[in-house]
Design a protein around this motif. Structure first.
Motif, short mmCIF file in Angstrom:
data_model
loop_
_atom_site.label_atom_id
_atom_site.label_comp_id
_atom_site.label_asym_id
_atom_site.label_seq_id
_atom_site.Cartn_x
_atom_site.Cartn_y
_atom_site.Cartn_z
N MET A 125 0.75 -1.17 0.08
CA MET A 125 -0.16 0.02 -0.13
C MET A 125 0.81 1.28 0.09
O MET A 125 0.40 2.26 -0.60
N ASN A 183 -0.24 -5.42 -2.65
CA ASN A 183 -0.46 -5.79 -1.34
C ASN A 183 -0.89 -7.16 -0.90
O ASN A 183 -1.62 -7.42 0.17
N ARG A 188 -7.52 -6.43 5.16
CA ARG A 188 -7.34 -6.17 6.65
C ARG A 188 -8.63 -5.65 7.31
O ARG A 188 -9.04 -4.59 6.91
N SER A 201 -13.58 -1.88 10.31
CA SER A 201 -12.93 -0.99 9.22
C SER A 201 -12.39 -2.00 8.21
O SER A 201 -11.97 -3.14 8.71
N GLU A 203 -9.11 -2.16 5.42
CA GLU A 203 -8.06 -1.68 4.72
C GLU A 203 -7.40 -2.67 3.63
O GLU A 203 -7.15 -3.63 3.75
N PRO A 204 -7.30 -2.24 2.33
CA PRO A 204 -7.78 -0.92 1.67
C PRO A 204 -9.28 -1.04 1.54
O PRO A 204 -10.00 -1.72 1.33
N PRO A 205 -9.74 0.56 1.71
CA PRO A 205 -11.39 0.86 1.77
C PRO A 205 -11.85 0.50 0.43
O PRO A 205 -12.30 1.47 -0.38
N THR A 270 -8.14 -0.69 -5.25
CA THR A 270 -7.33 -0.16 -4.41
C THR A 270 -6.65 1.07 -4.77
O THR A 270 -6.49 2.26 -4.28
N GLU A 277 -8.71 9.32 -2.25
CA GLU A 277 -8.24 10.01 -0.91
C GLU A 277 -7.02 11.32 -1.33
O GLU A 277 -6.88 12.10 -0.54
#
Length: 486
Positions: A125, A183, A188, A201, A203-205, A270, A277
């Motif tokens: 990432m 990644n 996660r 949450s 990750e990645p979103p 990703t 972002e």
């Protein structure tokens, strides 16, 4: 006179052939501690192959069941990583690139954005974020066209999907290689209970991953090492819905890693998540195609050196990175007759071994990671490779890539509070019916040995203690006749 000389020559040759030759002494019995440990665990001695070769000094080597074809599990990674060091070089790097096929005007790329994978085993990432930052720094803010993934670097083999326990197919260690591996394709999931409110949450979103939060919040209590949290993924359209259930006390948290998406979906998701972002936009859709010849390079990223890559592979027994490296060897040296990069890698490694006079009739490589039921080698062949690596210019890089007993990697919790702690660089291997170690260890005199111990058994219970006993027995070995005479 000539007749006399011919008879004399024949007589000398006959005498020479009649003189017996004495082979160097070899030990062919297991150390008493190892034999005792086998008996205690009710495992037959013929299930264990052991080779111990002195690398400095003239001690007696040990060969027990050394020429039996066995499954080496992850110790096969030593063949792949050592071959890569010598064939690719310790400073070999992989590159990942962004290209565009249209003009860049006022921050808008009027065309498609291409992400070309080069087989990087460690495009995580952070590296992708830096690469996208470079793309942004080079003036791109909006992409009017599509996000196109170029996954053509590898010619992928058609290999069977491996699952040792027949259970969850979403385990990260089962992730296969890809030209555009991002990644390690891992998601996660983190769950927290903040004052009675459950938060989850990812990750990645990635937008394609949706969460159905059904975790029950409990009052304050002791946080367990393994929270009662379960994940049930279901493929839903072009993404996946994950239903999360279980119970979690206030102030507690838990996390897990799952591989739920295919490579293109994960990679595109990703890229889009990070690009969003950073304030960027991609207006088109996602698809897979090759970069056109007239496309313009917009940003480029390089992987860490191979010497660092093999450290991750061997220290933590990373199957995906090992398979990525294996295919990279094939891609680097492939020819038209190979068919795919797995076959190319097998050919190249065999040719390399032959040049080093390492004859390996038992060696069978499928994916180079050891995560295979087909891969085979003998303990003698693997020990001979370790002996050759000891003399290699890259010996230091190779040895330091292996776990250090009682210190790090997969050997971190083994042999603690023993004389071997910190004195053995050992690669481990584990499958349902396999336990193995291979690497380098010192004895009580400070001499270094190449050590291989591979156990193939339907019920290898207690095998770790047996293999640890091989290293302990080597360290505390009785002095050989050669040693006693010095």
């Amino acid at each position: 006179m000539s007749n006399f000389l011919s008879h004399l020559t024949a007589a000398i040759l006959t005498t020479a052939l009649a003189v017996p030759t004495f082979a160097a002494p070899v030990n062919q019995t297991l150390p008493p501690g190892v034999a005792k440990s086998l008996a205690a665990n009710k495992i037959e001695s013929d299930a264990l192959s052991v080779v111990m070769l002195p690398l400095n000094g003239d001690d007696t080597p040990t060969f027990v069941n050394a020429d039996v074809s066995v499954n080496p599990a992850s110790t096969m990674k030593l063949v792949t990583t050592y071959a890569a060091l010598e064939l690719l070089g310790p400073n070999h790097q992989w590159k990942t690139e962004f290209h565009g096929d249209g003009p860049l005007i006022d921050g808008t790329l009027n065309g498609n954005l291409y992400l070309k994978g080069g087989g990087d085993p460690k495009l995580n990432m952070e590296k992708l974020w830096l690469l996208l930052r470079e793309l942004r720094a080079n003036g791109v803010r909006t992409v009017s066209g599509d996000l196109i993934l170029d996954r053509s670097h590898f010619i992928q083999p058609a290999l069977p999907i491996f699952d040792d326990d027949g259970g969850d197919k979403n385990k990260p260690y089962l992730v296969g290689p890809d030209s555009l591996l991002i990644n390690l394709k891992a998601l996660r999931f983190a769950v927290r209970n903040d004052s009675g409110k459950i938060g989850i949450s990812v990750e990645p979103p990635i937008a394609n991953v949706r969460i159905d939060n059904r975790v029950q919040a409990l009052p304050s209590g002791k946080c367990p090492a393994w929270p009662d949290i379960r994940y049930s993924p279901v493929t839903d359209g072009d993404g996946v819905k994950v239903t999360v259930t279980g119970k979690l006390a206030a102030g507690c948290s838990g996390q897990t890693y799952l591989s739920l998406l295919d490579h293109p979906t994960y990679a595109a998701g990703t890229v889009r998540a990070i690009w969003k972002e950073l304030g960027g936009k991609i207006l088109g859709k996602d698809r897979v195609a090759e970069v056109p010849e007239d496309a313009r390079l917009l940003a480029r990223s390089y992987s860490p050196d191979l010497a660092e890559i093999i450290r991750d592979i061997n220290k933590y027994s990373n199957n995906t990175m090992a398979r990525q490296l294996f295919l990279s060897l094939g891609a680097e040296f492939r020819n038209e007759a190979d068919g795919d990069d797995s076959k190319a890698a097998q050919r190249v490694i065999r040719q390399w071994l032959a040049k080093k006079d390492l004859i390996s009739p038992h060696l069978v490589m499928e994916n180079g990671s050891g995560l295979s039921r087909a891969e085979r080698v003998s303990a003698r062949e693997l020990a001979s490779l370790l002996q050759a690596a000891w003399r290699s210019p890259y010996a230091a890089e190779f040895i330091s890539s292996m776990p250090l007993a009682a210190v790090d990697g997969t050997m971190r919790k083994r042999l603690r509070n023993t004389q071997v702690a910190g004195k053995a660089h050992i690669k481990t291997g584990t499958l349902n019916t396999v336990r193995a170690i291979a690497g380098y260890s010192r004895d009580d005199d400070g001499n270094t040995w190449a050590v291989v111990a591979i156990l193939n058994h339907p019920r290898p219970w207690g095998a770790s203690s047996i293999l640890d006993q091989v290293l302990l027995s080597l360290y505390n070995r009785p002095a050989s006749a050669n040693t006693a005479q010095r």
